[in-house]
Enzyme design. Structure first.
Site, PDB file in Angstrom:
ATOM      1  N   HIS A   3     -25.652   8.671  47.370  1.00 29.19           N
ATOM      2  CA  HIS A   3     -26.928   9.004  46.468  1.00 29.19           C
ATOM      3  C   HIS A   3     -27.691  10.347  47.359  1.00 29.19           C
ATOM      4  O   HIS A   3     -27.713  10.476  48.374  1.00 29.19           O
ATOM      5  CB  HIS A   3     -27.861   7.987  46.584  1.00 29.19           C
ATOM      6  CG  HIS A   3     -29.225   8.292  46.075  1.00 29.19           C
ATOM      7  ND1 HIS A   3     -30.392   7.840  46.578  1.00 29.19           N
ATOM      8  CD2 HIS A   3     -29.600   8.483  44.908  1.00 29.19           C
ATOM      9  CE1 HIS A   3     -31.415   8.388  46.106  1.00 29.19           C
ATOM     10  NE2 HIS A   3     -30.986   8.752  44.623  1.00 29.19           N
ATOM     11  N   GLU A  23     -23.815  11.985  44.209  1.00 28.11           N
ATOM     12  CA  GLU A  23     -24.933  12.532  43.111  1.00 28.11           C
ATOM     13  C   GLU A  23     -25.902  13.381  43.725  1.00 28.11           C
ATOM     14  O   GLU A  23     -25.944  13.190  45.017  1.00 28.11           O
ATOM     15  CB  GLU A  23     -25.949  11.112  42.664  1.00 28.11           C
ATOM     16  CG  GLU A  23     -26.766  11.503  42.001  1.00 28.11           C
ATOM     17  CD  GLU A  23     -28.307  11.281  42.602  1.00 28.11           C
ATOM     18  OE1 GLU A  23     -29.134  11.108  41.734  1.00 28.11           O
ATOM     19  OE2 GLU A  23     -28.290  11.352  43.522  1.00 28.11           O
ATOM     20  N   HIS A  39     -34.468  17.009  45.433  1.00 30.72           N
ATOM     21  CA  HIS A  39     -34.987  15.972  45.046  1.00 30.72           C
ATOM     22  C   HIS A  39     -36.798  15.913  45.011  1.00 30.72           C
ATOM     23  O   HIS A  39     -37.252  15.872  44.155  1.00 30.72           O
ATOM     24  CB  HIS A  39     -34.465  14.644  45.784  1.00 30.72           C
ATOM     25  CG  HIS A  39     -34.819  13.303  45.046  1.00 30.72           C
ATOM     26  ND1 HIS A  39     -36.241  12.832  44.893  1.00 30.72           N
ATOM     27  CD2 HIS A  39     -34.178  12.408  44.502  1.00 30.72           C
ATOM     28  CE1 HIS A  39     -36.312  11.925  44.345  1.00 30.72           C
ATOM     29  NE2 HIS A  39     -35.275  11.348  43.755  1.00 30.72           N
ATOM     30  N   ASP A  83     -27.752  14.651  38.759  1.00 28.18           N
ATOM     31  CA  ASP A  83     -28.676  14.029  38.324  1.00 28.18           C
ATOM     32  C   ASP A  83     -29.822  15.461  37.805  1.00 28.18           C
ATOM     33  O   ASP A  83     -30.512  16.033  38.637  1.00 28.18           O
ATOM     34  CB  ASP A  83     -29.559  13.489  39.344  1.00 28.18           C
ATOM     35  CG  ASP A  83     -30.741  12.629  38.920  1.00 28.18           C
ATOM     36  OD1 ASP A  83     -31.312  12.972  37.761  1.00 28.18           O
ATOM     37  OD2 ASP A  83     -31.341  11.817  39.693  1.00 28.18           O
TER      38      ASP A  83
END
Length: 274
Positions: A3, A23, A39, A83
């Site tokens: 992740h 990801e 992110h 993502d």
């Protein structure tokens, strides 16, 4: 599935911990260009939220990590989930975002179809209204002369919409296969609060004769107990901050005969039912 792998060095880090998939977050500028692998705050607990690279530089590092013969090659790394942090975009920019994303991947990851990276790609879209991102991506690869690369690309709508609403978005986008369905919640919230009800519905759709889902994955799973719970309902993938935890559970006697890490010889679009 490792992740939040957003810095180049983290590719090696997560694969070395046992991940066969990563990801990566993709942020866009105001003109719908993919700009950074980033992110930002907030993110999962016990993680640094602000690691980043320029998107195209990350693609080049990813290409090296997934190209046989390269000094940075990882045979184990077979799937990448992008993502797509497209929340800043207007709905009418979704097509352009898909178009520009395809062009960047074609040039910097697939090397214009000439011995580029071999990993399978999942485009994970948070907003159902952005289904035209898929259309723009597909049509651009076709226009650029590489429609065959779509065989390497799958899809995921990552919001917590109902299964029926997600199915309708895929219908609008003309998608009839290669669907990964995600479900989950940040590791900052105890898994029992969220529960596995929606994940179970996704598995039920996958296993039905008329479902649209090929694979189900659950996030973000960092604990041994939650890993076992997810495997027990029959998910196909688990996203984690600690790939070694997942690897350890897969080696337990209750699971090692039924589950294993996928390799490049496995088809990520093939459905396995409970």
């Amino acid at each position: 599935m490792g992740h939040m792998v957003n810095a180049n060095y983290q590719i090696d880090e997560f694969v070395n911990l046992g991940a066969n998939s990563i990801e990566t977050d993709v942020s866009f500028d105001s003109s719908a260009n993919p700009e950074y692998t980033y992110h930002g705050v907030p993110c999962d607990c016990r993680r640094w939220c602000k690691k980043w690279e320029y998107f195209n530089n990350f693609l080049k590092a990813l290409r090296k990590a997934t190209t046989p013969g390269d000094s940075k090659y990882h045979e184990k790394l077979v799937l990448v989930v992008f993502d797509l942090k497209a929340g800043s975009l207007y709905d009418n920019q979704a097509y352009d975002a898909g178009k520009k994303l395809a062009k960047n991947l074609l040039q910097h990851y697939w090397n214009n179809g000439n011995n580029g990276g071999r990993a399978y790609i999942v485009l994970s879209i948070p907003n159902l209204a952005h289904y035209k991102l898929i259309t723009g991506f597909k049509e651009t690869l076709k226009t650029e002369g590489h429609p065959e690369l779509m065989e390497k690309v799958g899809y995921d709508f990552s919001g917590n919409d109902s299964i029926d609403q997600v199915a309708n978005a895929y219908k609008k986008a003309g998608v009839t296969g290669r669907v990964w369905q995600s479900d989950g919640i940040t590791n900052c919230v105890a898994s029992f609060i969220r529960g596995l009800d929606r994940a179970k519905k996704a598995v039920k759709n996958r296993d039905s004769s008329n479902g649209y889902i090929n694979k189900v994955y659950y996030w973000t799973v960092d604990k041994y107990a939650t890993t076992r719970e997810a495997l027990d309902i029959g998910v196909d993938g688990i996203m984690t901050n600690y790939p070694d935890v997942i690897a350890n559970v897969l080696n337990e006697s209750a699971y090692k005969e039924k589950f294993r890490l996928a390799t490049y010889d496995d088809n990520p679009w093939e459905t396995f039912k409970n």
